[in-house]
Design a protein around this motif. Structure first.
Motif, mmCIF file in Angstrom:
data_model
loop_
_atom_site.group_PDB
_atom_site.id
_atom_site.type_symbol
_atom_site.label_atom_id
_atom_site.label_comp_id
_atom_site.label_asym_id
_atom_site.label_seq_id
_atom_site.Cartn_x
_atom_site.Cartn_y
_atom_site.Cartn_z
ATOM 1 N N LEU A 15 -26.122 21.050 12.839
ATOM 2 C CA LEU A 15 -27.450 21.619 13.073
ATOM 3 C C LEU A 15 -27.749 22.733 12.079
ATOM 4 C CD1 LEU A 15 -27.450 21.605 16.968
ATOM 5 C CD2 LEU A 15 -28.719 20.084 15.443
ATOM 6 N N GLU A 16 -26.741 23.528 11.751
ATOM 7 C CA GLU A 16 -26.910 24.559 10.714
ATOM 8 C C GLU A 16 -27.275 23.911 9.379
ATOM 9 O OE1 GLU A 16 -23.213 26.673 10.685
ATOM 10 O OE2 GLU A 16 -23.470 27.429 12.735
ATOM 11 N N LYS A 17 -26.619 22.800 9.070
ATOM 12 C CA LYS A 17 -26.915 22.078 7.826
ATOM 13 C C LYS A 17 -28.349 21.542 7.849
ATOM 14 C CE LYS A 17 -24.569 21.242 4.771
ATOM 15 N NZ LYS A 17 -24.496 21.852 3.411
ATOM 16 N N ALA A 18 -28.791 21.068 8.997
ATOM 17 C CA ALA A 18 -30.161 20.570 9.120
ATOM 18 C C ALA A 18 -31.175 21.671 8.826
ATOM 19 C CB ALA A 18 -30.391 19.987 10.512
ATOM 20 N N MET A 19 -30.931 22.866 9.357
ATOM 21 C CA MET A 19 -31.835 23.991 9.083
ATOM 22 C C MET A 19 -31.798 24.368 7.606
ATOM 23 S SD MET A 19 -33.582 24.826 11.710
ATOM 24 C CE MET A 19 -34.234 26.409 11.133
ATOM 25 N N GLU A 20 -30.619 24.356 7.041
ATOM 26 C CA GLU A 20 -30.448 24.680 5.612
ATOM 27 C C GLU A 20 -31.246 23.725 4.735
ATOM 28 O OE1 GLU A 20 -26.781 23.946 2.567
ATOM 29 O OE2 GLU A 20 -26.264 24.937 4.457
ATOM 30 N N LEU A 21 -31.353 22.472 5.171
ATOM 31 C CA LEU A 21 -32.004 21.438 4.369
ATOM 32 C C LEU A 21 -33.486 21.266 4.699
ATOM 33 C CD1 LEU A 21 -29.133 18.777 4.394
ATOM 34 C CD2 LEU A 21 -29.843 20.230 2.478
ATOM 35 N N GLU B 263 -43.786 18.878 10.889
ATOM 36 C CA GLU B 263 -42.729 19.485 11.674
ATOM 37 C C GLU B 263 -41.683 18.428 12.018
ATOM 38 O OE1 GLU B 263 -44.098 21.689 15.080
ATOM 39 O OE2 GLU B 263 -45.942 22.297 14.047
ATOM 40 N N VAL B 264 -40.434 18.698 11.664
ATOM 41 C CA VAL B 264 -39.335 17.788 11.977
ATOM 42 C C VAL B 264 -38.238 18.570 12.680
ATOM 43 C CG1 VAL B 264 -37.700 16.069 11.120
ATOM 44 C CG2 VAL B 264 -39.862 16.431 9.900
ATOM 45 N N TYR B 265 -37.938 18.175 13.900
ATOM 46 C CA TYR B 265 -36.897 18.812 14.703
ATOM 47 C C TYR B 265 -35.687 17.875 14.764
ATOM 48 C CZ TYR B 265 -40.786 21.776 15.973
ATOM 49 O OH TYR B 265 -41.860 22.635 15.911
ATOM 50 N N VAL B 266 -34.495 18.451 14.742
ATOM 51 C CA VAL B 266 -33.263 17.663 14.703
ATOM 52 C C VAL B 266 -32.405 18.004 15.916
ATOM 53 C CG1 VAL B 266 -31.170 17.129 13.393
ATOM 54 C CG2 VAL B 266 -33.327 17.556 12.185
ATOM 55 N N VAL B 267 -31.885 16.957 16.562
ATOM 56 C CA VAL B 267 -31.052 17.097 17.757
ATOM 57 C C VAL B 267 -29.634 16.631 17.453
ATOM 58 C CG1 VAL B 267 -30.730 16.397 20.169
ATOM 59 C CG2 VAL B 267 -33.050 16.689 19.247
ATOM 60 N N ALA C 69 -27.555 14.526 13.578
ATOM 61 C CA ALA C 69 -27.570 15.298 12.340
ATOM 62 C C ALA C 69 -26.365 14.973 11.468
ATOM 63 C CB ALA C 69 -27.619 16.797 12.639
ATOM 64 N N GLY C 70 -25.924 13.717 11.527
ATOM 65 C CA GLY C 70 -24.959 13.245 10.547
ATOM 66 C C GLY C 70 -25.674 12.983 9.235
ATOM 67 N N CYS C 71 -25.012 12.331 8.307
ATOM 68 C CA CYS C 71 -25.617 12.083 6.992
ATOM 69 C C CYS C 71 -26.944 11.351 7.111
ATOM 70 C CB CYS C 71 -24.644 11.286 6.115
ATOM 71 S SG CYS C 71 -25.352 10.793 4.524
ATOM 72 N N ILE C 72 -26.994 10.262 7.886
ATOM 73 C CA ILE C 72 -28.224 9.474 7.979
ATOM 74 C C ILE C 72 -29.315 10.253 8.698
ATOM 75 C CG2 ILE C 72 -29.240 7.351 8.887
ATOM 76 C CD1 ILE C 72 -27.462 6.965 6.413
ATOM 77 N N GLY C 73 -28.950 11.040 9.694
ATOM 78 C CA GLY C 73 -29.943 11.879 10.340
ATOM 79 C C GLY C 73 -30.541 12.891 9.385
ATOM 80 N N LEU C 74 -29.689 13.491 8.568
ATOM 81 C CA LEU C 74 -30.160 14.502 7.616
ATOM 82 C C LEU C 74 -31.049 13.904 6.531
ATOM 83 C CD1 LEU C 74 -26.916 16.653 7.253
ATOM 84 C CD2 LEU C 74 -28.987 17.236 8.532
ATOM 85 N N VAL C 75 -30.651 12.760 5.995
ATOM 86 C CA VAL C 75 -31.498 12.153 4.955
ATOM 87 C C VAL C 75 -32.793 11.626 5.556
ATOM 88 C CG1 VAL C 75 -29.629 11.616 3.333
ATOM 89 C CG2 VAL C 75 -30.267 9.920 5.066
ATOM 90 N N SER C 76 -32.759 11.205 6.828
ATOM 91 C CA SER C 76 -33.998 10.791 7.493
ATOM 92 C C SER C 76 -34.930 11.985 7.650
ATOM 93 C CB SER C 76 -33.687 10.176 8.862
ATOM 94 O OG SER C 76 -32.936 8.986 8.732
ATOM 95 N N MET C 77 -34.369 13.109 8.053
ATOM 96 C CA MET C 77 -35.176 14.334 8.182
ATOM 97 C C MET C 77 -35.807 14.697 6.844
ATOM 98 S SD MET C 77 -34.965 17.846 7.359
ATOM 99 C CE MET C 77 -33.229 18.271 7.291
ATOM 100 N N MET C 78 -35.011 14.637 5.771
ATOM 101 C CA MET C 78 -35.542 15.009 4.453
ATOM 102 C C MET C 78 -36.578 14.002 3.972
ATOM 103 S SD MET C 78 -32.364 16.772 2.396
ATOM 104 C CE MET C 78 -31.184 15.432 2.519
ATOM 105 N N ALA C 79 -36.398 12.724 4.300
ATOM 106 C CA ALA C 79 -37.377 11.708 3.923
ATOM 107 C C ALA C 79 -38.691 11.920 4.665
ATOM 108 C CB ALA C 79 -36.822 10.313 4.207
ATOM 109 N N LEU C 80 -38.610 12.264 5.945
ATOM 110 C CA LEU C 80 -39.824 12.557 6.713
ATOM 111 C C LEU C 80 -40.582 13.726 6.101
ATOM 112 C CD1 LEU C 80 -38.401 12.232 10.347
ATOM 113 C CD2 LEU C 80 -39.963 10.637 9.224
ATOM 114 N N LYS C 81 -39.844 14.778 5.735
ATOM 115 C CA LYS C 81 -40.478 15.943 5.119
ATOM 116 C C LYS C 81 -41.112 15.562 3.770
ATOM 117 C CE LYS C 81 -39.831 19.889 6.219
ATOM 118 N NZ LYS C 81 -40.620 20.873 7.022
ATOM 119 N N ALA C 82 -40.401 14.746 3.000
ATOM 120 C CA ALA C 82 -40.911 14.342 1.687
ATOM 121 C C ALA C 82 -42.185 13.511 1.814
ATOM 122 C CB ALA C 82 -39.843 13.546 0.929
ATOM 123 N N ARG C 83 -42.317 12.806 2.920
ATOM 124 C CA ARG C 83 -43.524 11.997 3.143
ATOM 125 C C ARG C 83 -44.629 12.786 3.844
ATOM 126 N NH1 ARG C 83 -43.635 6.638 2.324
ATOM 127 N NH2 ARG C 83 -45.099 6.278 4.038
#
Length: 353
Positions: A206-212, A195-199, A177-191
């Motif tokens: 992880l709080e930032k991942a939920m926020e985003l 359901e996208v889970y972050v480890v 859930a660093g920067c690249i993990g977070l933008v990957s999560m957001m890209a998956l959601k945008a596509r």
């Protein structure tokens, strides 16, 4: 535009300083951009901490930074699609245009790419840069130059999602859930991934991942990642895993939680460059590995995702430092990784940004 500009330079491992350099003169096919924000990337921190990444060795004084956003202040005579005052995101790699990779559209694999902040090519922790106009992408009115600076890492996330064949109806996991993990999560959601889970092992990330927008998060230091995913998927596993942490542990977990016949996208670089993995299980599951090196043809997609509100790019920024404070910015980013998810250098902030 004649004159001098302030440039932050790496003087040695863990040491930053400043030089006064000439404002560059744009060529006929280039624009001069007044930089407003430049993101601090993990590769910048790696060069700062160790002086090298593989065969790329820093020879001081060296300019870091390859995630820029700014405003066009001068236009070369052959440039037609940009004008003074346009706000732009800069794609940092200029390729040869002639090799087999460029000719087949896979220009990110060009062996002769000139890429900001990849030795010996200087980066852009500086006030101005002249850059090829075709690599400067105009930002819509509702996208700031701060967001423009973050289009570069977001492009990596979209490339990862595309490499993995991300689609509607999938369940996916992002490891890290660093920067690249977070933008990957957001890209998956945008596509359209449902359901996208972050480890990760850091609670703030992880709080930032939920926020985003993550569907759920798992702290790998406190929970059994594989058991948790089994519960979520009724024992089936997930259809896509994007691995951004670059560790053997998380890559093994990715293999274990992946559904049979699914894709694993490897984005994170391991510190050693080598891993021992359970290949018999990979074969039994008939998993497909895809890898990511930067991106290609992604900037327009990424900019549109931000403009349409599908991606909250500003949300990943936890810290903004002024250029004058670059030493502290680098030190904080290295020493406080639990709290600083994404730091940005403010170069020459403008009223419109």
């Amino acid at each position: 535009m004649e004159g001098k500009m302030k440039t932050a330079v790496m003087l040695g491992i863990g040491k930053m300083g400043f030089e006064e350099r000439d404002i560059p003169v744009p060529k006929e096919n280039e624009v001069l951009v007044k930089l407003e924000y430049v993101g601090i990337c993990g590769s910048d921190l790696h060069y700062y901490e160790s002086g090298a990444i593989g065969e790329y060795v820093v020879k001081p004084p060296f300019v870091l930074g390859h995630e820029p956003g700014g405003t066009v202040v001068e236009v070369g005579k052959d440039v037609k699609h940009l004008k003074v005052g346009d706000r732009v995101a800069l794609e940092p790699g200029k390729t040869c245009g002639h090799c087999e990779f460029c000719r087949t559209g896979r220009y990110n694999l060009c062996p002769d790419v000139v890429f900001f902040a990849t030795p010996p090519v200087d980066g852009v922790f500086q006030e101005y840069v002249a850059h090829e106009a075709d690599l400067c992408f105009k930002l819509p009115e509702n996208v700031s130059t701060l967001e423009g600076a973050l289009i570069e890492p977001l492009a990596v996330g979209f490339h990862a999602a595309i490499q993995g064949g991300a689609c509607i109806g999938q369940k996916a996991v992002v490891m890290g859930a660093g920067c690249i993990g977070l933008v990957s999560m957001m890209a998956l959601k945008a596509r359209g991934v449902g359901e996208v889970y972050v480890v990760d092992v850091m609670d703030k990330r992880l709080e930032k991942a939920m926020e985003l927008g993550a569907t759920g998060v798992i702290n790998g230091a406190k929970e059994n990642v594989e058991e948790k995913i089994r519960q979520i998927t009724d024992g089936k596993g997930v259809g896509l895993v994007v691995e951004t942490a670059g560790t053997e542990i998380t890559t093994r977990q990715a293999i274990n939680i992946a559904k049979k016949g699914s894709n694993i996208v490897l984005v994170g670089y391991s510190k050693t460059g080598e891993m021992t993995l359970p290949m018999s299980l990979v074969l039994d599951k008939e998993l497909t590995f895809k890898t990511v090196f930067r991106y290609r043809h992604i900037y327009p997609i990424a900019i549109e995702a931000v403009a349409s509100g599908k991606v909250d790019l500003k949300g990943i920024v936890t810290n903004i430092f002024d250029l004058d404070d670059v030493q502290n910015a680098m030190d904080q980013s290295v020493n406080n990784k639990a709290d600083i998810v994404k730091a940005v250098i403010r170069i020459c902030p403008a009223d419109h940004s």
